[in-house]
Design a protein around this motif. Structure first.
Motif, PDB file in Angstrom:
ATOM      1  N   GLU A  49     -13.302  10.988 -10.791  1.00 50.27           N
ATOM      2  CA  GLU A  49     -14.100   9.780 -10.592  1.00 50.27           C
ATOM      3  C   GLU A  49     -13.170   8.635 -10.221  1.00 50.27           C
ATOM      4  N   THR A  50     -13.666   7.701  -9.417  1.00 47.91           N
ATOM      5  CA  THR A  50     -12.857   6.542  -9.043  1.00 47.91           C
ATOM      6  C   THR A  50     -13.783   5.367  -8.783  1.00 47.91           C
ATOM      7  N   ASN A  51     -13.205   4.202  -8.511  1.00 44.82           N
ATOM      8  CA  ASN A  51     -14.011   3.003  -8.268  1.00 44.82           C
ATOM      9  C   ASN A  51     -13.797   2.490  -6.846  1.00 44.82           C
ATOM     10  N   PRO A  52     -14.657   1.570  -6.358  1.00 45.34           N
ATOM     11  CA  PRO A  52     -14.562   1.097  -4.964  1.00 45.34           C
ATOM     12  C   PRO A  52     -13.229   0.452  -4.609  1.00 45.34           C
ATOM     13  N   ALA A  53     -12.499  -0.053  -5.621  1.00 45.19           N
ATOM     14  CA  ALA A  53     -11.214  -0.712  -5.311  1.00 45.19           C
ATOM     15  C   ALA A  53     -10.239   0.258  -4.660  1.00 45.19           C
ATOM     16  N   LEU A  54     -10.339   1.573  -5.018  1.00 46.50           N
ATOM     17  CA  LEU A  54      -9.430   2.553  -4.422  1.00 46.50           C
ATOM     18  C   LEU A  54      -9.788   2.786  -2.948  1.00 46.50           C
ATOM     19  N   GLU A  55     -11.073   2.668  -2.598  1.00 45.09           N
ATOM     20  CA  GLU A  55     -11.475   2.775  -1.194  1.00 45.09           C
ATOM     21  C   GLU A  55     -10.760   1.716  -0.360  1.00 45.09           C
ATOM     22  N   LYS A  56     -10.763   0.506  -0.877  1.00 39.15           N
ATOM     23  CA  LYS A  56     -10.192  -0.624  -0.132  1.00 39.15           C
ATOM     24  C   LYS A  56      -8.702  -0.453   0.106  1.00 39.15           C
ATOM     25  N   ILE A  57      -7.953  -0.015  -0.903  1.00 34.29           N
ATOM     26  CA  ILE A  57      -6.493   0.060  -0.774  1.00 34.29           C
ATOM     27  C   ILE A  57      -6.053   1.308  -0.015  1.00 34.29           C
ATOM     28  N   SER A  58      -6.849   2.425  -0.126  1.00 30.75           N
ATOM     29  CA  SER A  58      -6.402   3.689   0.468  1.00 30.75           C
ATOM     30  C   SER A  58      -7.002   3.961   1.848  1.00 30.75           C
ATOM     31  N   GLY A  59      -8.153   3.356   2.151  1.00 32.57           N
ATOM     32  CA  GLY A  59      -8.821   3.642   3.416  1.00 32.57           C
ATOM     33  C   GLY A  59      -9.732   4.863   3.347  1.00 32.57           C
ATOM     34  N   TYR A  60      -9.640   5.655   2.265  1.00 30.62           N
ATOM     35  CA  TYR A  60     -10.527   6.801   2.079  1.00 30.62           C
ATOM     36  C   TYR A  60     -11.829   6.339   1.432  1.00 30.62           C
ATOM     37  N   ILE A  66     -12.923  11.940  -4.397  1.00 27.56           N
ATOM     38  CA  ILE A  66     -13.348  12.731  -5.554  1.00 27.56           C
ATOM     39  C   ILE A  66     -13.325  14.227  -5.211  1.00 27.56           C
ATOM     40  N   GLY A  67     -12.791  15.000  -6.121  1.00 24.48           N
ATOM     41  CA  GLY A  67     -12.693  16.444  -5.934  1.00 24.48           C
ATOM     42  C   GLY A  67     -11.394  16.897  -5.302  1.00 24.48           C
ATOM     43  N   ASN A  68     -10.597  15.964  -4.840  1.00 25.62           N
ATOM     44  CA  ASN A  68      -9.313  16.283  -4.228  1.00 25.62           C
ATOM     45  C   ASN A  68      -8.182  16.033  -5.221  1.00 25.62           C
ATOM     46  N   PRO A  69      -7.041  16.694  -5.001  1.00 26.40           N
ATOM     47  CA  PRO A  69      -5.903  16.458  -5.903  1.00 26.40           C
ATOM     48  C   PRO A  69      -5.355  15.055  -5.742  1.00 26.40           C
ATOM     49  N   LEU A  70      -4.717  14.581  -6.790  1.00 25.79           N
ATOM     50  CA  LEU A  70      -4.111  13.245  -6.776  1.00 25.79           C
ATOM     51  C   LEU A  70      -3.068  13.132  -5.667  1.00 25.79           C
ATOM     52  N   GLU A  71      -2.530  14.300  -5.248  1.00 29.05           N
ATOM     53  CA  GLU A  71      -1.515  14.319  -4.184  1.00 29.05           C
ATOM     54  C   GLU A  71      -2.082  13.852  -2.839  1.00 29.05           C
ATOM     55  N   LYS A  72      -3.415  13.694  -2.740  1.00 33.17           N
ATOM     56  CA  LYS A  72      -4.016  13.227  -1.484  1.00 33.17           C
ATOM     57  C   LYS A  72      -3.579  11.800  -1.180  1.00 33.17           C
ATOM     58  N   ILE A  73      -3.377  10.996  -2.243  1.00 37.36           N
ATOM     59  CA  ILE A  73      -2.978   9.598  -2.031  1.00 37.36           C
ATOM     60  C   ILE A  73      -1.576   9.306  -2.545  1.00 37.36           C
ATOM     61  N   LEU A  74      -1.062  10.123  -3.450  1.00 27.87           N
ATOM     62  CA  LEU A  74       0.302   9.946  -3.960  1.00 27.87           C
ATOM     63  C   LEU A  74       1.141  11.150  -3.551  1.00 27.87           C
ATOM     64  N   THR A 101      -1.930   5.708   2.629  1.00 28.53           N
ATOM     65  CA  THR A 101      -3.305   5.441   3.017  1.00 28.53           C
ATOM     66  C   THR A 101      -3.805   6.494   4.000  1.00 28.53           C
ATOM     67  N   LYS A 102      -5.076   6.381   4.344  1.00 26.58           N
ATOM     68  CA  LYS A 102      -5.683   7.336   5.268  1.00 26.58           C
ATOM     69  C   LYS A 102      -5.020   7.280   6.636  1.00 26.58           C
ATOM     70  N   ASP A 103      -4.594   6.079   7.055  1.00 27.70           N
ATOM     71  CA  ASP A 103      -3.912   5.964   8.348  1.00 27.70           C
ATOM     72  C   ASP A 103      -2.393   6.066   8.223  1.00 27.70           C
ATOM     73  N   LYS A 104      -1.942   6.709   7.125  1.00 25.23           N
ATOM     74  CA  LYS A 104      -0.536   7.079   6.921  1.00 25.23           C
ATOM     75  C   LYS A 104       0.390   5.880   6.664  1.00 25.23           C
ATOM     76  N   LYS A 105      -0.167   4.764   6.266  1.00 22.64           N
ATOM     77  CA  LYS A 105       0.684   3.631   5.898  1.00 22.64           C
ATOM     78  C   LYS A 105       1.154   3.785   4.458  1.00 22.64           C
ATOM     79  N   LYS A 106       2.331   3.245   4.182  1.00 24.64           N
ATOM     80  CA  LYS A 106       2.902   3.310   2.842  1.00 24.64           C
ATOM     81  C   LYS A 106       2.618   1.995   2.118  1.00 24.64           C
ATOM     82  N   VAL A 107       2.046   2.083   0.921  1.00 23.10           N
ATOM     83  CA  VAL A 107       1.718   0.894   0.132  1.00 23.10           C
ATOM     84  C   VAL A 107       2.410   1.004  -1.231  1.00 23.10           C
ATOM     85  N   TYR A 108       3.195  -0.008  -1.589  1.00 21.65           N
ATOM     86  CA  TYR A 108       3.828  -0.029  -2.902  1.00 21.65           C
ATOM     87  C   TYR A 108       2.788  -0.356  -3.971  1.00 21.65           C
ATOM     88  N   VAL A 109       2.723   0.469  -5.008  1.00 23.70           N
ATOM     89  CA  VAL A 109       1.805   0.217  -6.124  1.00 23.70           C
ATOM     90  C   VAL A 109       2.532   0.459  -7.442  1.00 23.70           C
TER      91      VAL A 109
END
Length: 510
Positions: A49-60, A66-74, A101-109
Motif C-alpha cells: 500500500e502507498t499514498n499519492p505523495a509517492l506518485e508525485k515524487i516517482s512518476g509512477y 502496489i504489488g511490485n518489489p521495493l526495488e522498482k523505485i529503490l 523515477t519512472k523517467d529514470k531520474k535520480k532523486v535524493y531521499v
C-alpha cells in the motif's frame, strides 16, 4: 433479525464498532493527505500500500507501484540494506538513498522504516517513509540530513474491530510523536487535537486551546493571528504557505477531512518548521555576495593589465602573443559577467535590487538597448529591426538602468541563438493600462517541454548548449525579477527550429 431491546453489552459493542469505522476513515484520510511518501511493505519487500505523495515524487501511478518489489523505485542494494537493518533493529531512523523515477531520474531521499508485527509477535512487514532531499542538496551540500518524519503516524488500522479503543490510543501516540506540528479542527471548526510540536511552535498549552475556533485562539494568542490570516475562520485549504511566527519561519498546509457521507468532517493543519533552512539560504546568499565582491577586484585588475598589453603600452607584441592575450581577455570578461550576474542574483534574493526609479519612456530605453547591440548583430550578420509604437508613449516610473539591461539581454540572446543571415525584431506598444516590449527572432527556438524552466536560475535549453557554450543561465532569471519587481510580467512564445518571441509588459501609472 432486528434486536428490539439490545443489552448494554450489545450497545457498547455497537459504539465501539462505530468508533472503529470513524477511526479507520480518519486514518485513511490522514494517510492520503500526508505530504511525504509512505509505503506499507511486506516482509519480503513487496509494496502492499502507498499514498499519492509517492506518485508525485516517482512518476509512477499507485497501480504501477502496489504489488511490485521495493526495488522498482529503490536500488537493489539499498532495498536489501533497509530490509536487513529494519529486521535487525526494528527501525531505521534516517538513511540517505537514491530513488529512481519512472523517467529514470535520480532523486535524493531520506528513508526511514518501522517494523510491523502481528499480535503473536510475528514480523509481517514494515513501513517506509521517504523525504525528498533534492532542493536541500541543490541549495547547500552541507545541509543537515532531513529529519525522518511522519513514520509513526500510521498504525495498523486493520486490527480486530473489538480493539477500537486500543487503536485510538495508538493513533494518538503517533500524532503526539510527530516532528511536525499538527492541529485537527472538527466539523464546527473548533480545535479538537493539537500535538506537542504544535504546542511548542505556537507557544500554547493544549488545555487553553481545545474546543476553541481559530478566530477565538487568535483573539488572545498572537501566534495564531498569522494562521487566521492565511487559513481564515473556516480553515480553507492551502499548500506549503510560508509564514513568520515570532522568530520562526514555518510552512503551513491544510486540508479538509472527508467522511463517508461526503460532508465536511473537519480540517487538518500541518505546521513544518523551516527556520534553519531559511537561515542557511540567507548564509548562502551572503557568501555568494561576499565571494563575488572579492573576486571582482582582482578580475578588474587582470582586465586592466591585459588591456595595457593588447594596446602595446609595454612593447609591441607578435600576432601569436596578441591572439593569446585576446583569448585571455575574453575569458576574463566572461568571468566578470558571471560575477556581476551572481551579485545581481544576491541582490534580488536580498530584496534590494531596484533602487533608481525615474520617470522615463520605455521607447527611449528600447532604442538605447538596440543601439548597444547593433555592433554584435553586425558581426554575426543578423538584421536588427525596430518597430516604433503607433502613438506617442507616456512616461512611467521605472528603474531605467535595469529595464534597459533587461531589453538588451533579450536582444543579445536573440542574436546569439539566431543563425547568420537571420533577423531580430524589437517592437514597443502600449494601451491604456500597460506598455509591452517584444523581441522576436527566427532562431533555434526552445522545446515546449523546457519552456516552463526558461526563467529559473542556471537553466539553459539543451539545444542552446549544443550550439553556444557561453552563458551563465542567469540572464532570464534576473530579467524576470526586474520585471516582476515593477509589477509586470514576462513570458516566451517559441517553437523549436522556428524561433522565439520574448515579451514583457509593465503597468502604466498615469
Amino acid at each position: 433479525m432486528e434486536i428490539t431491546n439490545p443489552t448494554p453489552e450489545q450497545n457498547k459493542i455497537a459504539v465501539l464498532l462505530d468508533d472503529l469505522a470513524s477511526l479507520e476513515s480518519y486514518a485513511r484520510d490522514l494517510f492520503s493527505f500526508l505530504p511525504l511518501p509512505v509505503c506499507l511493505v511486506s516482509s519480503i519487500g513487496i509494496i502492499l500500500e502507498t499514498n499519492p505523495a509517492l506518485e508525485k515524487i516517482s512518476g509512477y501511478s499507485i497501480e504501477e507501484i502496489i504489488g511490485n518489489p521495493l526495488e522498482k523505485i529503490l536500488s537493489k542494494l539499498d532495498t536489501k540494506q533497509l530490509i536487513k537493518e529494519t529486521l535487525e533493529k526494528g527501525s531505521v531512523p534516517s538513511q540517505e538513498i537514491i530513488l529512481t523515477t519512472k523517467d529514470k531520474k535520480k532523486v535524493y531521499v531520506s528513508a526511514s522504516t518501522l517494523l510491523r508485527k502481528n499480535e503473536q509477535g510475528e514480523i509481517i512487514g514494515f513501513f517506509i517513509g521517504l523525504f525528498e532531499l533534492t532542493t536541500i542538496k541543490e541549495n547547500e551540500e552541507e545541509l543537515r540530513k532531513s529529519q525522518s518524519a511522519l513514520l509513526n503516524m500510521l498504525e495498523d488500522v486493520e486490527e480486530e474491530k473489538r480493539k477500537a479503543e486500543e487503536e485510538e490510543s495508538r493513533t494518538s501516540a503517533v500524532i503526539t510523536h510527530l516532528t511536525d506540528g499538527l492541529l485537527v479542527f472538527d466539523s464546527q471548526n473548533n480545535l479538537s487535537l493539537i500535538n506537542p510540536p504544535a504546542e511548542k511552535l505556537l507557544g500554547i498549552n493544549s488545555d487553553q486551546a481545545y474546543n476553541k475556533s481559530l478566530d477565538e485562539l487568535a483573539a488572545f494568542i498572537d501566534n495564531f493571528k498569522p494562521l487566521l490570516k492565511v487559513l481564515g475562520k473556516n480553515i480553507k485549504e492551502v499548500s506549503r504557505q510560508e509564514l513568520v511566527i515570532g522568530e520562526l519561519t514555518i510552512e503551513v498546509s491544510s486540508a479538509s477531512i472527508g467522511t463517508s457521507q461526503k460532508d465536511h468532517g473537519g480540517s487538518l493543519v500541518i505546521i513544518h518548521d523551516i527556520t534553519r533552512e531559511k537561515g542557511i539560504e540567507r548564509m548562502k546568499t551572503e557568501f555568494v555576495s561576499i565571494a563575488a565582491h572579492q573576486l571582482r577586484t582582482p578580475l578588474s585588475a587582470v582586465k586592466w593589465a591585459l588591456s595595457l598589453l593588447m594596446e602595446g603600452d609595454v612593447g609591441e607584441l607578435s600576432a601569436e602573443q596578441k591572439s593569446f592575450i585576446s583569448k585571455s581577455y575574453d575569458s576574463n570578461e566572461r568571468m566578470i559577467i558571471l560575477i556581476n550576474d551572481l551579485l545581481d542574483v544576491a541582490r534580488i534574493e536580498e530584496g534590494r535590487y531596484l533602487y533608481k526609479l525615474v520617470s522615463a519612456k520605455l521607447e527611449n530605453l528600447a532604442q538605447a538597448a538596440i543601439s548597444a547591440c547593433r555592433e554584435i548583430a553586425a558581426k554575426r550578420n543578423i538584421r536588427l529591426e525596430y518597430i516604433k509604437p503607433e502613438k506617442e508613449m507616456p512616461e512611467i516610473m521605472i528603474d531605467g538602468e535595469k529595464i534597459t539591461m533587461t531589453i538588451q539581454n533579450l536582444i543579445e540572446n536573440a542574436i546569439k541563438y539566431t543563425p547568420p543571415g537571420g533577423q531580430v525584431t524589437v517592437s514597443v506598444k502600449y494601451d491604456t493600462n500597460k506598455a509591452t516590449v517584444s523581441v522576436k527572432d527566427n532562431g533555434v527556438g526552445v522545446s515546449q517541454e523546457q519552456q516552463n524552466r526558461l526563467f529559473t536560475k542556471f537553466f539553459r535549453a539543451s539545444n542552446v548548449m549544443r550550439m553556444e557554450t557561453d552563458g551563465t543561465g542567469l540572464g532570464l532569471f534576473i530579467a524576470k525579477n526586474i520585471i516582476e519587481a515593477h509589477g509586470g510580467k514576462i513570458w516566451c512564445e517559441s517553437k523549436e527550429n522556428e524561433g522565439s518571441t520574448f515579451s514583457f509588459s509593465l503597468p502604466i501609472n498615469h
